[in-house]
Design a protein around this motif. Structure first.
Motif, mmCIF file in Angstrom:
data_model
loop_
_atom_site.group_PDB
_atom_site.id
_atom_site.type_symbol
_atom_site.label_atom_id
_atom_site.label_comp_id
_atom_site.label_asym_id
_atom_site.label_seq_id
_atom_site.Cartn_x
_atom_site.Cartn_y
_atom_site.Cartn_z
ATOM 1 N N ASP A 153 1.378 -9.610 -3.587
ATOM 2 C CA ASP A 153 0.251 -10.444 -3.993
ATOM 3 C C ASP A 153 -0.408 -11.147 -2.814
ATOM 4 O OD1 ASP A 153 0.776 -9.760 -6.622
ATOM 5 O OD2 ASP A 153 2.099 -11.481 -6.954
ATOM 6 N N LEU A 154 0.215 -11.079 -1.635
ATOM 7 C CA LEU A 154 -0.384 -11.702 -0.457
ATOM 8 C C LEU A 154 -1.700 -11.013 -0.116
ATOM 9 C CD1 LEU A 154 2.722 -12.116 1.898
ATOM 10 C CD2 LEU A 154 1.477 -13.931 0.722
ATOM 11 N N PRO A 155 -2.725 -11.778 0.233
ATOM 12 C CA PRO A 155 -3.997 -11.165 0.641
ATOM 13 C C PRO A 155 -3.798 -10.245 1.839
ATOM 14 C CG PRO A 155 -4.263 -13.535 0.276
ATOM 15 C CD PRO A 155 -2.788 -13.259 0.233
ATOM 16 N N GLY A 156 -4.274 -9.041 1.722
ATOM 17 C CA GLY A 156 -4.153 -8.091 2.814
ATOM 18 C C GLY A 156 -3.029 -7.094 2.657
ATOM 19 N N PHE A 157 -2.085 -7.349 1.737
ATOM 20 C CA PHE A 157 -0.987 -6.400 1.560
ATOM 21 C C PHE A 157 -1.461 -5.134 0.867
ATOM 22 C CE2 PHE A 157 2.843 -4.433 0.088
ATOM 23 C CZ PHE A 157 3.808 -4.797 1.002
ATOM 24 N N GLY A 158 -2.346 -5.286 -0.087
ATOM 25 C CA GLY A 158 -2.893 -4.110 -0.757
ATOM 26 C C GLY A 158 -2.446 -3.941 -2.189
ATOM 27 N N GLY A 159 -1.606 -4.871 -2.676
ATOM 28 C CA GLY A 159 -1.168 -4.798 -4.058
ATOM 29 C C GLY A 159 -0.187 -3.665 -4.301
ATOM 30 N N GLY A 160 -0.058 -3.270 -5.569
ATOM 31 C CA GLY A 160 0.872 -2.217 -5.935
ATOM 32 C C GLY A 160 2.266 -2.745 -6.185
ATOM 33 N N SER A 161 3.235 -1.851 -6.137
ATOM 34 C CA SER A 161 4.634 -2.196 -6.373
ATOM 35 C C SER A 161 5.364 -2.306 -5.044
ATOM 36 C CB SER A 161 5.299 -1.128 -7.246
ATOM 37 O OG SER A 161 6.712 -1.243 -7.204
ATOM 38 N N TYR A 162 6.087 -3.409 -4.851
ATOM 39 C CA TYR A 162 6.815 -3.568 -3.596
ATOM 40 C C TYR A 162 7.978 -2.580 -3.505
ATOM 41 C CZ TYR A 162 9.078 -5.682 0.431
ATOM 42 O OH TYR A 162 9.633 -5.870 1.674
ATOM 43 N N VAL A 163 8.567 -2.235 -4.648
ATOM 44 C CA VAL A 163 9.644 -1.249 -4.637
ATOM 45 C C VAL A 163 9.122 0.087 -4.106
ATOM 46 C CG1 VAL A 163 11.201 0.121 -6.078
ATOM 47 C CG2 VAL A 163 10.999 -2.335 -6.450
ATOM 48 N N GLU A 164 7.926 0.475 -4.539
ATOM 49 C CA GLU A 164 7.340 1.719 -4.037
ATOM 50 C C GLU A 164 7.103 1.649 -2.540
ATOM 51 O OE1 GLU A 164 3.850 2.922 -6.082
ATOM 52 O OE2 GLU A 164 4.887 3.335 -7.979
ATOM 53 N N TYR A 165 6.692 0.488 -2.062
ATOM 54 C CA TYR A 165 6.471 0.324 -0.627
ATOM 55 C C TYR A 165 7.793 0.318 0.132
ATOM 56 C CZ TYR A 165 4.568 -1.446 3.755
ATOM 57 O OH TYR A 165 4.203 -1.564 5.079
ATOM 58 N N LEU A 166 8.835 -0.224 -0.486
ATOM 59 C CA LEU A 166 10.110 -0.443 0.184
ATOM 60 C C LEU A 166 10.942 0.821 0.323
ATOM 61 C CD1 LEU A 166 11.982 -2.668 1.345
ATOM 62 C CD2 LEU A 166 12.896 -2.959 -0.975
ATOM 63 N N VAL A 167 10.877 1.710 -0.647
ATOM 64 C CA VAL A 167 11.736 2.903 -0.641
ATOM 65 C C VAL A 167 11.627 3.706 0.656
ATOM 66 C CG1 VAL A 167 12.089 5.171 -1.705
ATOM 67 C CG2 VAL A 167 11.964 3.134 -3.137
ATOM 68 N N PRO A 168 10.423 4.030 1.148
ATOM 69 C CA PRO A 168 10.360 4.768 2.426
ATOM 70 C C PRO A 168 11.016 4.013 3.574
ATOM 71 C CG PRO A 168 8.235 4.795 1.328
ATOM 72 C CD PRO A 168 9.087 3.834 0.573
ATOM 73 N N GLY A 169 10.865 2.688 3.601
ATOM 74 C CA GLY A 169 11.499 1.897 4.646
ATOM 75 C C GLY A 169 13.006 1.985 4.592
ATOM 76 N N ILE A 170 13.568 1.963 3.386
ATOM 77 C CA ILE A 170 15.020 2.070 3.245
ATOM 78 C C ILE A 170 15.490 3.471 3.628
ATOM 79 C CG2 ILE A 170 16.908 2.012 1.580
ATOM 80 C CD1 ILE A 170 15.406 -0.175 0.106
ATOM 81 N N VAL A 171 14.690 4.482 3.294
ATOM 82 C CA VAL A 171 15.046 5.856 3.666
ATOM 83 C C VAL A 171 15.144 6.001 5.178
ATOM 84 C CG1 VAL A 171 14.198 8.233 3.737
ATOM 85 C CG2 VAL A 171 14.165 6.974 1.587
ATOM 86 N N VAL A 172 14.151 5.516 5.902
ATOM 87 C CA VAL A 172 14.174 5.681 7.367
ATOM 88 C C VAL A 172 15.252 4.794 7.995
ATOM 89 C CG1 VAL A 172 11.747 6.367 7.468
ATOM 90 C CG2 VAL A 172 12.353 3.967 7.784
#
Length: 252
Positions: A45-64
């Motif tokens: 919800d922070l301005p500039g993040f882009g919205g969406g689901s944080y879990v969706e954003y986080l999964v690639p980070g956890i994979v790498v």
């Protein structure tokens, strides 16, 4: 190729006989996904993040992050082979010399690939959703990252031959490389100096190579640039690891 296939198969037999090791390596990623993902779910919800689901954003980070963590232990296996005398026995066989270390890298890469698929499935259970093409890009990027850090770990193991060095290298690199990337935070919200460092961070290259594909709209120039840089680094480090192995041969 027959030498590489045999030596890789030998290492995979050991991997299959120790399924508990794979499960143990997935405990921390699961904690990051379900606890960290829920704790910071409102960050989108922070301005500039882009919205969406944080879990969706986080999964690639956890994979790498998991790819780096798992593959950095590769050098420990090399040291164990040296200590048991197995490495020296291989040197008396007709096996191609480069295949001895290449098999270690291949086994680690396959392990990383399996872990990446499992983490994505856990992400789907947590509510994330990705196109199949994006998942394939992520798995390939994680595999290349596994090659990079497995080869780096092997180089350290062959040069230093101390387990403490491998442990220290893993501890030293894992969190800085992860947090100096877009694993957990959108680049637009990073301090400028972190963004600059991220441009030269292989972990970030893996993420940037697959982010747009995971969003369902592939940016081919961006994917090609970062993916090509990661591939070039992987080839370079594998070559360096074989050169290091030649130096070891001369010392025995």
């Amino acid at each position: 190729m027959s030498s590489l296939a045999y030596l890789t198969g030998r290492r995979l037999k050991v991997f299959v006989q120790q399924p508990a090791f794979l499960l143990i390596t997935l405990i921390q990623p699961a904690i990051w996904l379900f606890l960290f993902g829920n704790l910071f779910r409102r960050i989108v919800d922070l301005p500039g993040f882009g919205g969406g689901s944080y879990v969706e954003y986080l999964v690639p980070g956890i994979v790498v992050m998991t790819a780096v963590s798992s593959s950095m232990w590769s050098g420990m296996g090399v040291l164990e082979e040296i200590d048991r005398g197995t490495m020296n026995r291989f040197l008396t066989t007709p096996a191609r010399r480069g295949a001895i270390l290449e098999a270690v890298v291949v086994e680690q890469t396959l392990s990383v690939t399996i872990q990446a698929v499992i983490i994505v499935l856990l992400g789907l259970l947590a509510g994330a959703g990705y196109p199949l093409t994006g998942v394939l890009f992520l798995v390939v990027a994680a595999g290349l990252l596994g090659v990079v850090f497995s080869a780096l770990s092997n180089i350290a193991g062959m040069l230093v031959r101390q387990r403490e060095t491998i442990i220290g290298l893993n501890t030293l690199l894992l969190l800085p490389l992860t947090f100096l990337s877009s694993s957990f935070m959108a680049p637009s919200l990073m301090p400028p100096w972190i963004r600059r460092i991220a441009h030269g961070n292989p972990v970030n290259w893996a993420l940037e190579a697959c982010r747009t594909a995971l969003a369902g709209d592939i940016d081919w120039p961006r994917t090609g640039t970062y993916g090509g840089a990661l591939l070039a680094l992987a080839v370079l480090l594998v070559w360096l690891s074989t050169r290091t192995f030649k130096a070891y041969q001369k010392s025995v």
